[in-house]
Scaffold this active site. Structure first.
Site, PDB file in Angstrom:
ATOM      1  N   GLY A 143      15.989 -84.056  37.734  1.00  0.00           N
ATOM      2  CA  GLY A 143      17.235 -83.347  37.442  1.00  0.00           C
ATOM      3  C   GLY A 143      18.368 -83.801  38.340  1.00  0.00           C
ATOM      4  N   ASP A 144      19.353 -82.933  38.483  1.00  0.00           N
ATOM      5  CA  ASP A 144      20.560 -83.285  39.247  1.00  0.00           C
ATOM      6  C   ASP A 144      20.390 -83.121  40.753  1.00  0.00           C
ATOM      7  OD1 ASP A 144      20.316 -80.475  38.689  1.00  0.00           O
ATOM      8  OD2 ASP A 144      22.284 -80.212  39.610  1.00  0.00           O
ATOM      9  N   ARG A 170      10.274 -86.276  34.983  1.00  0.00           N
ATOM     10  CA  ARG A 170      11.659 -85.839  34.735  1.00  0.00           C
ATOM     11  C   ARG A 170      12.361 -85.572  36.072  1.00  0.00           C
ATOM     12  NH1 ARG A 170      14.832 -81.142  36.242  1.00  0.00           N
ATOM     13  NH2 ARG A 170      16.488 -80.934  34.719  1.00  0.00           N
ATOM     14  N   THR A 215      16.205 -72.802  42.317  1.00  0.00           N
ATOM     15  CA  THR A 215      16.589 -73.949  43.155  1.00  0.00           C
ATOM     16  C   THR A 215      17.332 -73.421  44.377  1.00  0.00           C
ATOM     17  OG1 THR A 215      16.741 -75.450  41.296  1.00  0.00           O
ATOM     18  CG2 THR A 215      18.183 -75.951  43.150  1.00  0.00           C
ATOM     19  N   THR A 271      21.022 -76.394  34.554  1.00  0.00           N
ATOM     20  CA  THR A 271      20.397 -77.388  33.687  1.00  0.00           C
ATOM     21  C   THR A 271      20.816 -78.780  34.156  1.00  0.00           C
ATOM     22  OG1 THR A 271      20.592 -75.779  31.921  1.00  0.00           O
ATOM     23  CG2 THR A 271      20.059 -78.037  31.274  1.00  0.00           C
TER      24      THR A 271
HETATM   25  N1  ASP Z   1      19.169 -78.157  38.620  1.00  0.00           N
HETATM   26  C1  ASP Z   1      17.740 -78.131  38.697  1.00  0.00           C
HETATM   27  C2  ASP Z   1      17.174 -79.206  37.815  1.00  0.00           C
HETATM   28  O1  ASP Z   1      17.660 -79.416  36.734  1.00  0.00           O
HETATM   29  C3  ASP Z   1      17.149 -76.817  38.280  1.00  0.00           C
HETATM   30  C4  ASP Z   1      17.879 -75.586  38.742  1.00  0.00           C
HETATM   31  O2  ASP Z   1      18.838 -75.657  39.480  1.00  0.00           O
HETATM   32  O3  ASP Z   1      17.461 -74.486  38.358  1.00  0.00           O
HETATM   33  O4  ASP Z   1      16.184 -79.787  38.184  1.00  0.00           O
END
Ligand code: ASP
Length: 327
Positions: free
Chosen positions: A221-222, A219, A191, A244
């Protein structure tokens, strides 16, 4: 100036009372600061050409971003530009080079926030927008909304005339092989994110990702969740997270770092340490942050996080694990 006393109360019980440190004088803070990350996780060993490639990509991004800040560019423009640059670099899990979903597609997430007025924009689960961060910026600048997802976000991109691509544009050989299980993917999760303080004292943050490899379609993510993966407030700091995503959403990590500064009077380094090492679990990921005073935090609980910083008058420094990467 006397320190502002700020107390955080829970019902009648006083649970924390801190003194927010007064802002550094203009003369004491660096004229500008840029911090960039390229994901947390594991990393290729020293001497591995891929490690050199990650370090070089980050160093060049920092050089470009700091040259822009030096010339007086606004932090929000610089973080967008640098994240867009890294989206175009197939090494990283953002834009071209993004990881694949369980069913073999790419779904991209991104967000951007300006600290001066809390303006923000985000997109999630987009499949055909070449630069998701540019679309997040368009949501911020040209819509009354904060977060657009999927087909609606793509329709808005078309309306704004942003470049569209086939989903296969994002695929690289390395990601396809990893998806097929032909080889383990030992690269950092990849990321990308940037946080900046500009000459006018304004903060901004931006983050972009393909998400977690093998994720379910749909899905999110953050990274596109303002307050979880990205946050900026001129009164405190700008933050971009990687790791995560579910855990970062659960704990509202980016906003929590800002809140600890605002309400408990912590510095950005202590606040980032608290979230990464006490709130999150070991191995969950890392954060980069810059405070309104130009103080930098780059904290992780993973073996590696590709990251770097540049300030006036010094060459950019890039780190993957503990020591600076050689130039
Ligand atoms: N935080 C990102 C997500 O969960 C993935 C990552 O930063 O590697 O989508």
């Amino acid at each position: 100036m006397p320190a502002r006393l700020l107390c955080l109360t829970l019902g009648a019980a006083l649970v924390a009372c801190g003194a927010a440190p007064p802002p550094r004088s203009r003369a004491a803070r660096p004229a500008y600061t840029l911090v960039v990350h390229g994901g947390a996780g594991t990393a290729p060993d020293a001497g591995d050409p891929r490690r050199l490639a990650y370090a070089a990509a980050l160093r060049e991004a920092l050089e470009e971003g700091c040259a822009a800040l030096d010339g007086g560019a606004a932090s929000v423009d610089v973080v967008e530009r640098i994240v867009r640059r890294l989206e175009d670099d197939p090494l990283f899990n953002a834009g071209r080079g993004a990881v694949m979903t369980r069913d073999g597609h790419h779904e991209l997430d991104a967000s951007i926030m300006r600290g001066s007025d809390h303006a923000c924009g985000a997109v999630a689960a987009v499949r055909t927008v070449r630069n998701p961060i540019a679309l997040a910026r368009a949501v911020m600048d040209h819509s009354p909304h904060v977060l657009l997802v999927g087909e609606g976000a793509e329709a808005f991109a078309r309306e704004r005339g942003l470049p569209e691509v086939d989903n296969a544009f994002f695929t690289t050989d390395a990601r396809r092989e990893a998806w097929r299980g032909a080889r383990p993917d030992d690269s950092p999760r990849g990321t990308v994110g940037a946080v900046a303080l500009d000459r006018d004292g304004h903060l901004a943050a931006a983050t972009s990702t393909g998400g977690l490899a093998g994720k379910r379609a749909g899905r999110v993510g953050d990274s596109p969740i303002v307050g979880a993966g990205t946050y900026a407030d001129d009164a405190t700091c700008a933050v971009s997270c990687t790791g995560t995503g579910e855990e970062f959403i659960r704990h509202g990590v980016a906003r929590a770092i800002s809140a600890r500064m605002e309400l408990a009077g912590e510095g950005v380094a202590d606040a980032a340490r608290h979230l990464v090492h006490r709130t999150l679990r070991p191995g969950d990921g890392g954060v980069i942050a810059v405070s309104r005073d130009g103080e930098v935090a780059m904290e992780r609980s993973t073996p590696a996080m590709i990251r770097g910083v540049c300030r006036p008058g010094a060459p950019p420094e890039v780190f993957i694990d503990d020591a600076p990467e050689p130039r």
